[in-house]
Scaffold this motif. Structure first.
Motif, PDB file in Angstrom:
ATOM      1  N   PHE A  53       0.807  -1.216   0.000  1.00  0.00           N
ATOM      2  CA  PHE A  53       0.000   0.000   0.000  1.00  0.00           C
ATOM      3  C   PHE A  53       0.846   1.276   0.000  1.00  0.00           C
ATOM      4  O   PHE A  53       0.434   2.294  -0.556  1.00  0.00           O
ATOM      5  CB  PHE A  53      -0.935   0.009   1.219  1.00  0.00           C
ATOM      6  N   GLY A  54       2.004   1.235   0.631  1.00  0.00           N
ATOM      7  CA  GLY A  54       2.864   2.424   0.651  1.00  0.00           C
ATOM      8  C   GLY A  54       3.380   2.753  -0.740  1.00  0.00           C
ATOM      9  O   GLY A  54       3.384   3.919  -1.171  1.00  0.00           O
ATOM     10  N   SER A 269      -7.158   4.856   7.156  1.00  0.00           N
ATOM     11  CA  SER A 269      -7.984   4.245   6.119  1.00  0.00           C
ATOM     12  C   SER A 269      -7.970   2.733   6.337  1.00  0.00           C
ATOM     13  O   SER A 269      -6.901   2.132   6.452  1.00  0.00           O
ATOM     14  CB  SER A 269      -7.453   4.575   4.723  1.00  0.00           C
ATOM     15  N   VAL A 270      -9.143   2.153   6.422  1.00  0.00           N
ATOM     16  CA  VAL A 270      -9.255   0.700   6.530  1.00  0.00           C
ATOM     17  C   VAL A 270      -9.308   0.155   5.110  1.00  0.00           C
ATOM     18  O   VAL A 270     -10.215   0.479   4.338  1.00  0.00           O
ATOM     19  CB  VAL A 270     -10.509   0.279   7.318  1.00  0.00           C
ATOM     20  N   ASN A 271      -8.296  -0.630   4.765  1.00  0.00           N
ATOM     21  CA  ASN A 271      -8.152  -1.119   3.395  1.00  0.00           C
ATOM     22  C   ASN A 271      -8.604  -2.565   3.262  1.00  0.00           C
ATOM     23  O   ASN A 271      -8.782  -3.278   4.241  1.00  0.00           O
ATOM     24  CB  ASN A 271      -6.691  -0.987   2.951  1.00  0.00           C
ATOM     25  N   GLU A 307      -5.470   0.134  -7.206  1.00  0.00           N
ATOM     26  CA  GLU A 307      -6.869   0.538  -7.377  1.00  0.00           C
ATOM     27  C   GLU A 307      -7.424   1.085  -6.054  1.00  0.00           C
ATOM     28  O   GLU A 307      -8.186   2.058  -6.038  1.00  0.00           O
ATOM     29  CB  GLU A 307      -7.727  -0.648  -7.839  1.00  0.00           C
ATOM     30  N   GLN A 308      -7.053   0.425  -4.949  1.00  0.00           N
ATOM     31  CA  GLN A 308      -7.503   0.867  -3.629  1.00  0.00           C
ATOM     32  C   GLN A 308      -7.020   2.280  -3.315  1.00  0.00           C
ATOM     33  O   GLN A 308      -7.794   3.132  -2.876  1.00  0.00           O
ATOM     34  CB  GLN A 308      -6.949  -0.089  -2.560  1.00  0.00           C
ATOM     35  N   ILE A 309      -5.745   2.505  -3.516  1.00  0.00           N
ATOM     36  CA  ILE A 309      -5.183   3.796  -3.110  1.00  0.00           C
ATOM     37  C   ILE A 309      -5.599   4.906  -4.082  1.00  0.00           C
ATOM     38  O   ILE A 309      -5.873   6.034  -3.667  1.00  0.00           O
ATOM     39  CB  ILE A 309      -3.649   3.715  -2.961  1.00  0.00           C
ATOM     40  N   ARG A 332     -13.191   4.136   4.988  1.00  0.00           N
ATOM     41  CA  ARG A 332     -13.319   2.718   4.656  1.00  0.00           C
ATOM     42  C   ARG A 332     -13.214   2.495   3.140  1.00  0.00           C
ATOM     43  O   ARG A 332     -14.162   2.771   2.401  1.00  0.00           O
ATOM     44  CB  ARG A 332     -14.679   2.195   5.156  1.00  0.00           C
ATOM     45  N   VAL A 333     -12.045   2.009   2.689  1.00  0.00           N
ATOM     46  CA  VAL A 333     -12.010   1.528   1.300  1.00  0.00           C
ATOM     47  C   VAL A 333     -12.062  -0.003   1.274  1.00  0.00           C
ATOM     48  O   VAL A 333     -11.871  -0.619   0.234  1.00  0.00           O
ATOM     49  CB  VAL A 333     -10.826   2.082   0.466  1.00  0.00           C
TER      50      VAL A 333
END
Ligand code: NAI
Ligand code: NA
Length: 395
Positions: A53-54, A269-271, A307-309, A332-333
């Motif tokens: 994610f980073g 952010s909850v991924n 896509e999430q970020i 919340r993603v």
């Protein structure tokens, strides 16, 4: 050197430099295709910038908003007869692509928990950027040496209170079995909190604040996970979950300080659960992810880290948008993962999965493809039989 994947349990001990570069390019292409993110970050510090994610946060900031980025990570360079870790190659490829696009990119490879690396980062920000307007804290580490006490804390992935038994999968061998994980003792809980909790994030933010390196309105963000009942004993209600509660505590404390000093904001952010080096080490979770991928791909809602970020930045943080918070003040993603229809479908599959029907009932195939991709394998256009130079200096 001809580099092939060498999978040992839940790690791959090799990585392919050209494949990692192609993986970076895919993520850059995705962000560019989604179009510019307006009012986005300009000067960004990413702590844990080389994978997962980073890395996706760094790519989204740079190629979505044209941001200058300083990336901190802890990766191993190549050694005699041994390629570097994927995060090493990722960071080189990202930096080359960013600079080719006219964007500032700088890197520090070292222990982000240490005072020394913080000092180096502050000096680079002061010299090159003046201030940062976004800090992404995305570390996942098995250990932390505390900078004040010198004690080495090791994080565990254990339930709390009672032993936990559930199905798990050996993703390499494709064997589904029952695993029982013993509960952590108090020391294990405290150690995990020391590694994956919020203290180090607060130390980073205090150091940046004291050095006046936070821009007016600066944003700080870190990532968490909640997930479904299947994984609660090992995740949300386990040692890592306790650390995440502490991370949420830190987010509120940092938010209050940022508000008071620069009119800024901090949150969690909850991924979504995704294949990363960190998640592949958690018992039970890879089986859950394999079923999740199957169900979300069928529903057309599957996303990876990028896509999430990209969605987080474009629909919650920037682009003229305001974050939508849950009752606990988190973004919340993981919303698409947690939809009742998705979770009901997973619960229906879960009890039936066996070694024999693993390929049919779950997306173990997609899991393995994603896993190898993290190490630069299976990318289109790469000749994996070609001789390639594994020794690349950090730039
Ligand atoms: P990852 O393993 O892909 O990335 C970890 C990063 O931290 C790498 O850049 C690594 O070099 C860096 N790092 C580790 N120790 C370091 C140290 N001592 N000094 C400097 N850098 C260090 O992990 P991932 O999965 O991207 O995790 C990042 C965050 O996202 C974590 O807080 C994790 O809990 C959270 N998260 C992960 C989910 C998943 O399914 N993978 C789901 C939701 C949240
Ligand atoms: Na990361």
């Amino acid at each position: 050197m001809i580099i092939k994947p060498k999978v040992r349990g839940f790690v791959c001990v090799t990585a392919h430099p050209a494949g990692c570069a192609a993986h970076i390019q895919q993520q850059i292409d995705y962000v560019k295709a989604k179009g510019p993110i307006k009012d986005g970050p300009r000067k960004v510090l990413v702590i844990g910038a080389s994978t997962g994610f980073g890395l996706s946060s760094r790519i989204t900031a740079a190629f979505g908003s044209g941001a200058a980025t300083l990336g901190i990570f802890y990766e191993r360079p190549s050694e005699e007869g041994r390629p570097a870790t994927p995060g090493w190659y990722n960071s080189i490829a990202f930096t080359q692509a960013a600079r080719a696009a006219g964007l500032y990119a700088q890197n520090i490879n070292g222990d982000a928990f240490s005072d020394d690396i913080k000092k180096q980062a502050l000096a680079i920000i002061a010299r090159d950027l003046g201030q940062v307007d976004l800090v992404v804290y995305s570390l996942a580490s098995p250990r932390r040496q505390h900078p004040r006490t010198g004690a080495v804390h090791k994080s565990t992935l254990q339930p709390i209170g009672t032993a936990y038994t559930n199905k798990t999968v050996d993703t390499d061998k494709g064997i589904v079995s029952e695993v029982t994980i013993q509960p952590a003792d108090e020391a294990g809980i405290a150690d995990t909190l020391a590694v994956m909790g919020g203290e180090d994030w607060e130390m980073w933010m205090d150091a940046l604040s004291e050095a006046k390196l936070l821009a007016p309105g600066a944003t700080a963000i870190s990532y968490s996970y909640i997930g479904p009942i299947h994984t609660w004993p090992i995740y949300k209600d386990g040692t890592i979950g306790r650390a995440k509660i502490d991370l949420e505590r830190a987010a509120k404390a940092i938010h209050a300080k940022l508000q008071a000093t620069v009119g800024g904001r901090a949150f969690i952010s909850v991924n979504k659960a995704l294949v990363t080096q960190a998640s592949s080490a958690i018992p039970v979770v890879p089986l859950y992810i394999s079923i999740l991928y199957k169900v979300m791909k069928a529903a057309g809602t599957h996303e990876g880290c990028i896509e999430q970020i990209q969605r987080l930045f474009a629909t919650q943080l920037f682009n003229g948008q305001q974050p939508t918070f849950d009752s606990e003040g988190r973004v919340r993603v993981d919303d698409w993962e947690m939809r009742p229809a998705i979770q009901d479908a997973i619960s229906a599959i879960w009890p039936h999965v066996t070694t024999e029907n693993l390929v049919e009932l779950t997306d173990i195939t997609g899991y393995r493809t994603e896993f190898l991709k993290m190490f630069g394998f299976g990318l289109p256009g790469i000749d994996y039989d070609a001789d390639i130079e594994p020794h690349l200096p950090m730039i």
